[in-house]
Design a protein around this motif. Structure first.
Motif, mmCIF file in Angstrom:
data_model
loop_
_atom_site.group_PDB
_atom_site.id
_atom_site.type_symbol
_atom_site.label_atom_id
_atom_site.label_comp_id
_atom_site.label_asym_id
_atom_site.label_seq_id
_atom_site.Cartn_x
_atom_site.Cartn_y
_atom_site.Cartn_z
ATOM 1 N N ALA A 120 0.825 -1.213 0.000
ATOM 2 C CA ALA A 120 0.000 0.000 0.000
ATOM 3 C C ALA A 120 0.858 1.262 0.000
ATOM 4 O O ALA A 120 0.408 2.319 -0.454
ATOM 5 C CB ALA A 120 -0.925 -0.001 1.218
ATOM 6 N N HIS A 121 2.098 1.164 0.493
ATOM 7 C CA HIS A 121 2.915 2.366 0.656
ATOM 8 C C HIS A 121 3.328 2.994 -0.675
ATOM 9 O O HIS A 121 3.264 4.232 -0.818
ATOM 10 C CB HIS A 121 4.134 2.065 1.520
ATOM 11 N N PRO A 122 3.773 2.222 -1.676
ATOM 12 C CA PRO A 122 4.099 2.867 -2.963
ATOM 13 C C PRO A 122 2.889 3.565 -3.591
ATOM 14 O O PRO A 122 3.018 4.631 -4.203
ATOM 15 C CB PRO A 122 4.572 1.701 -3.839
ATOM 16 N N ILE A 123 1.711 2.958 -3.428
ATOM 17 C CA ILE A 123 0.503 3.590 -3.960
ATOM 18 C C ILE A 123 0.244 4.909 -3.232
ATOM 19 O O ILE A 123 -0.092 5.926 -3.856
ATOM 20 C CB ILE A 123 -0.698 2.636 -3.828
ATOM 21 N N LEU A 124 0.404 4.889 -1.918
ATOM 22 C CA LEU A 124 0.189 6.110 -1.144
ATOM 23 C C LEU A 124 1.172 7.200 -1.565
ATOM 24 O O LEU A 124 0.789 8.376 -1.688
ATOM 25 C CB LEU A 124 0.328 5.809 0.350
ATOM 26 N N ARG A 125 2.424 6.838 -1.789
ATOM 27 C CA ARG A 125 3.409 7.842 -2.206
ATOM 28 C C ARG A 125 3.013 8.453 -3.553
ATOM 29 O O ARG A 125 3.182 9.654 -3.773
ATOM 30 C CB ARG A 125 4.797 7.211 -2.288
ATOM 31 N N ASN A 126 2.485 7.633 -4.455
ATOM 32 C CA ASN A 126 2.038 8.160 -5.736
ATOM 33 C C ASN A 126 0.813 9.070 -5.581
ATOM 34 O O ASN A 126 0.675 10.065 -6.309
ATOM 35 C CB ASN A 126 1.713 7.015 -6.700
ATOM 36 N N ILE A 127 -0.069 8.728 -4.652
ATOM 37 C CA ILE A 127 -1.226 9.601 -4.381
ATOM 38 C C ILE A 127 -0.739 10.966 -3.912
ATOM 39 O O ILE A 127 -1.195 12.013 -4.404
ATOM 40 C CB ILE A 127 -2.150 8.965 -3.315
ATOM 41 N N ALA A 132 -1.565 17.528 -6.046
ATOM 42 C CA ALA A 132 -1.769 18.858 -6.628
ATOM 43 C C ALA A 132 -2.527 18.786 -7.943
ATOM 44 O O ALA A 132 -3.307 19.686 -8.291
ATOM 45 C CB ALA A 132 -0.423 19.552 -6.825
ATOM 46 N N LYS A 133 -2.342 17.694 -8.692
ATOM 47 C CA LYS A 133 -3.022 17.555 -9.978
ATOM 48 C C LYS A 133 -4.524 17.354 -9.815
ATOM 49 O O LYS A 133 -5.301 17.722 -10.690
ATOM 50 C CB LYS A 133 -2.448 16.358 -10.746
ATOM 51 N N TRP A 297 -10.794 4.002 -2.728
ATOM 52 C CA TRP A 297 -10.449 3.432 -4.029
ATOM 53 C C TRP A 297 -9.686 4.492 -4.805
ATOM 54 O O TRP A 297 -10.114 5.642 -4.875
ATOM 55 C CB TRP A 297 -11.696 3.021 -4.794
ATOM 56 N N VAL A 298 -8.552 4.088 -5.396
ATOM 57 C CA VAL A 298 -7.698 5.032 -6.104
ATOM 58 C C VAL A 298 -7.413 4.484 -7.504
ATOM 59 O O VAL A 298 -7.159 3.283 -7.673
ATOM 60 C CB VAL A 298 -6.398 5.299 -5.324
ATOM 61 N N ASN A 299 -7.484 5.347 -8.511
ATOM 62 C CA ASN A 299 -7.216 4.947 -9.887
ATOM 63 C C ASN A 299 -5.750 4.533 -10.046
ATOM 64 O O ASN A 299 -4.856 5.183 -9.518
ATOM 65 C CB ASN A 299 -7.548 6.111 -10.827
ATOM 66 N N ASP A 300 -5.514 3.449 -10.802
ATOM 67 C CA ASP A 300 -4.167 2.878 -10.870
ATOM 68 C C ASP A 300 -3.200 3.681 -11.746
ATOM 69 O O ASP A 300 -1.994 3.503 -11.664
ATOM 70 C CB ASP A 300 -4.228 1.432 -11.396
ATOM 71 N N SER A 301 -3.699 4.577 -12.589
ATOM 72 C CA SER A 301 -2.809 5.322 -13.480
ATOM 73 C C SER A 301 -2.661 6.788 -13.079
ATOM 74 O O SER A 301 -1.556 7.343 -13.110
ATOM 75 C CB SER A 301 -3.310 5.236 -14.924
ATOM 76 N N THR A 302 -3.766 7.415 -12.681
ATOM 77 C CA THR A 302 -3.696 8.833 -12.299
ATOM 78 C C THR A 302 -3.473 9.019 -10.801
ATOM 79 O O THR A 302 -3.100 10.095 -10.363
ATOM 80 C CB THR A 302 -4.995 9.548 -12.675
#
Length: 821
Positions: A120-127, A132-133, A297-302
């Motif tokens: 879950a941590h890499p996904i959180l870092r990407n979030i 800002a976007k 739920w978070v989109n896998d690309s954006t």
């Protein structure tokens, strides 16, 4: 009594004082899921209505809840390592369904598990990297239309409540009792409001405007309440690091530093529409911190949030809010931004979990979203952040049926009917008056209101026992003009006192009013504007010194008050005042040959107040209004001119006073408050017209006074003071196992003053014994505990300078009654 308060009185009447009948068109399910063998809760299990995308996961206690307006008849429970279970549900009813999941055991070949990073941590870092976007505030401008629905319910409704004598004439309301899927508590809906509005945002220059075009409120026809049903008063943006749930400082689940406060778990992945998404659950790392639990739920690309449910952590150190749940769903707009589509908020307000309390529900639909659309010129010229159109109250049911994005349930429709039926019961008016007396400190009798009741009796050293009778005209007399008057008598001084005045309202928003007041009564000079008045019964009880420093004042003032736009107002005042001396507060001038005694000090003043408080919000009645504060600094400038030889005035002088006050949120560290005050008196005046620094001779805490200073102890003609206060919100006490149950909170404060006092003023009148200048800093400090029994603050205070003065306290304890979340 203002119409704005009628709504709250209606709620309180029902609150003073269920059966489990079901009424409505919602299917509600809640329960607990446990392991069949161990009987332990199963966290993060998936619970969904069959053949739907409506679902949730269990929390760490295995609990879940679901609601739907659709006609689904089954729910499915599943989790890795367990056999799936399906159960039928009763459509459009509340039910509790508990499940025992059986382990799904099968043999595996030997595997080797090596430690690696939490997925879950890499996904959180990407979030976090992409926040800002996806924050809508990145756009230069945007606008949308929104529909808001707010409902208030009384909860914990049971048979004891139903059988109360006060409710004997209101038994029909219990036909509307329902049960919450979130908490399992029974509740009685008592209030509903709907509104349609247009919202506009501009980044530079910063501008937010909401125009409420239509509103419907059960039992109330007052647009002042309507302003609180829109977007501007309930704003949560998950992309911010901190959220406000009535109080600031809640850490967002996707805060930049979220890993310091939350544990994250990758639960699932699936398509939502045609977008592949990850499901991540989050729980707090520590107890009593202002955090949430839930999943998103978070989109896998954006890496944009697609939907999120967050629920207030169980043991958060916050008052009166037992529970809070927020659900947000987003939609892709212009293939560039996941914008908020639907918002559902739920609050559970209770003193304790088993006492009567309130549910608050808010549902918002965002429609017709336009990005980078310029704000219309006519909207940008509007001075107020929230505007309720004059013709906004629309009760035509056909209008609402055509406009609502989703139909009301029969239960929701009948709330309007129920409130009207309550107000038609004859005993309702009597209850309204009684509750209004406690809420507004006056008792309504036809065209008049008698009070305030806490001033009817008091006592002091000058008057002895003081008896007072007063009142004002009610809204039945006029909603534009209000008169007031009072008469008082002191047994010891055997003098009658009296006063009267009026206020006339030309407009409530923006405020434009004129008024006048005459008073021949005692006053305490050098008292802060926040202090309890001397004729308040509680002042008599809390006084720490015998008060011989009261003076008789003949006082007339008239004023005009103008609010130019939200946050900026002026008040122009003309004041005539004649102050009488006493044996304890003499007015005299001693020379080598003689002593001259003054009969009075008479002055005529014109003063101008300039107040700026950006984005300040108010609850408005017909004449009075209560500030809800602002997160911006509050500036006050007071300019006063003393006019000589006008109505017998004896002195010419000028005064300037400038103050700045601000409350600064500091996230998990609490919040900081400060008040800076600077002023000067120009001209030669007797000491009653100098700056008599605000003392406090009661045991009550007053942040606008020097709590360890006596009245008439210090005076200045040039001065600067600073008050600073930090509220830690339980930052330290929450870490102590036994103390955290009390939910006490730490607070520290300090106040300092330095000034000058020219000796030229003594050429006019001698300073009384014990009056000093403050050319060296006066300092006092305190350490306190607040939130004692949820309402008390107790401070241990130390005076740090001028310790050689007579009749002072070097150490003291001060108490404040306050209602804070």
């Amino acid at each position: 009594m203002g119409k704005t308060y009628k709504f709250w009185i209606l709620i309180l009447i029902i609150f003073i004082g269920t059966n489990n009948s079901i009424y409505g068109q919602l299917t509600k399910v809640r329960g607990v899921i446990i392991d069949f063998n161990t009987q332990e809760p199963v966290p993060f299990a998936n619970v969904t209505f069959k053949n739907s995308s409506i679902g949730t996961i269990t929390n760490t206690d295995g609990e879940y809840f679901l609601e739907t307006r659709k006609d689904y008849d089954s729910i499915i429970v599943s989790f890795i390592g367990y056999k799936q279970k399906v159960s039928l549900v009763q459509k459009y009813h509340f039910q509790e369904l508990n499940f025992e999941l059986e382990p799904d055991v099968f043999a595996l070949e030997e595997i080797v598990v090596r430690p690696t990073e939490n997925p879950a941590h890499p996904i959180l870092r990407n979030i976090i990297a992409n926040k800002a976007k996806h924050n809508p505030d990145k756009f230069e401008s945007y606008n949308y239309k929104l529909y808001n629905k707010v409902e208030i319910d009384i909860n914990n409704v049971d048979e004891d409540f139903k059988n109360q004598r006060l409710l004997r004439d209101f038994q029909f309301i219990f036909d509307y009792v329902d049960t919450s899927a979130i908490t399992g508590k029974s509740y009685l809906p008592i209030f509903i409001t709907e509104s349609f509005s247009d919202y506009y945002f501009n980044k530079n220059p910063k501008l937010e405007r909401e125009i409420i075009n239509a509103t419907k409120i059960s039992g109330v026809e007052n647009t002042s309440i309507s302003q609180f049903t829109g977007k501007m008063y309930q704003k949560i943006n998950i992309y911010n690091n901190y959220e406000s749930v009535f109080e600031p400082g809640f850490v967002s689940p996707i805060a930049d530093f979220g890993l310091m406060y939350y544990k994250y778990y990758l639960i699932d992945s699936a398509f939502i529409g045609d977008k592949y998404c990850y499901q991540i659950s989050f729980i707090p790392k520590r107890k009593q911190e202002r955090t949430f639990r839930g999943d998103f739920w978070v989109n896998d690309s954006t890496f944009a949030i697609v939907k999120i449910q967050m629920r207030m952590a169980k043991d958060v150190n916050i008052n009166y809010i037992n529970d809070f749940v927020a659900n947000y769903e987003y939609e892709l707009v212009n293939d560039s931004l996941w914008f908020l589509k639907n918002e559902q908020l739920f609050f559970d307000f209770n003193l304790t979990d088993k006492t009567l309390g309130f549910f608050g529900r808010k549902s918002t639909n965002y429609m017709n979203i336009e990005l980078d659309a310029p704000v219309p010129e006519e909207v940008s010229k509007i001075n107020d952040n929230v505007i309720v159109k004059e013709d906004a109250i629309i009760n035509d049911e056909e209008y609402w049926d055509a406009k609502r994005p989703e139909k009301l349930t029969p239960k929701e429709k009948d709330i309007y009917k129920m409130v009207e039926e309550i107000q038609d019961v004859p005993i309702y008016r009597t209850y309204e008056k009684i509750v209004g007396m406690f809420a507004m400190y006056h008792f309504e009798v036809g065209l008049f209101e008698i009070g305030p009741y806490y001033k009817m009796f008091s006592f002091n050293e000058i008057e002895g026992n003081r008896f007072r009778f007063g009142g004002r005209t009610s809204n039945n007399f006029s909603t534009k003009l209000m008169f007031n008057a009072h008469a008082a008598y002191g047994e010891k001084d055997e003098r009658f006192k009296y006063g009267g005045g009026f206020i006339y309202m030309f407009n409530k928003n923006p405020r434009l009013a004129i008024g006048a007041q005459y008073k021949n009564d005692i006053q305490q000079l050098g008292q802060s504007p926040n202090a309890l008045t001397e004729d308040n019964f509680f002042t008599s009880l809390l006084r720490r010194n015998p008060n011989y420093k009261l003076t008789m004042v003949n006082d007339f003032s008239t004023y005009v008050e103008k609010e130019w736009f939200q946050g900026l107002s002026n008040k122009l005042t003309f004041n005539y005042k004649s102050i009488e001396p006493t044996e304890y507060i003499p007015f005299q001038k001693t020379s080598t040959n003689d002593t001259v005694f003054f009969e009075d000090v008479t002055t005529t003043e014109v003063s101008l107040n300039i107040r700026f408080a950006k984005n300040e919000k108010f609850i408005r009645g017909e004449f009075e209004r209560v500030s809800l504060g602002t997160n911006k600094p509050i500036f006050n400038i007071n300019l006063t001119a003393g006019l000589n030889n006008i109505f017998g005035s004896q002195y010419e002088y000028y005064k300037v006073d400038v103050s700045l006050a601000h409350k600064v949120p500091m996230g998990t560290l609490g919040y900081f408050k400060y008040i800076l005050d600077v002023g000067q008196v120009f001209g030669d005046v007797p000491y009653p017209l100098l700056k008599l620094h605000e003392g406090n001779e009661t045991y009550g805490f007053d942040r606008y006074a020097f709590n360890m200073m006596n009245y008439y102890e210090f005076a200045s003609d040039r001065y600067i003071s600073l008050y600073a206060e930090h509220h830690f919100q339980g930052l330290f006490l929450n870490k102590i196992p036994l103390m955290r149950k009390l939910k006490w909170r730490e607070v520290i404060s300090a106040k300092g003053l330095i000034g000058e006092l020219s000796n030229r003023h003594e050429s006019i009148m001698d300073f009384p014994e014990g009056l000093y200048q403050v050319n060296d800093p006066y300092l006092e400090a305190s350490v306190g505990i607040e939130n004692i029994l949820k309402i008390f603050r107790v401070d241990a205070m130390w005076r740090l300078s001028y310790l050689d003065h007579e009749d002072i306290e070097k150490f003291g304890v001060r108490v404040l009654v306050q209602f804070v979340f």
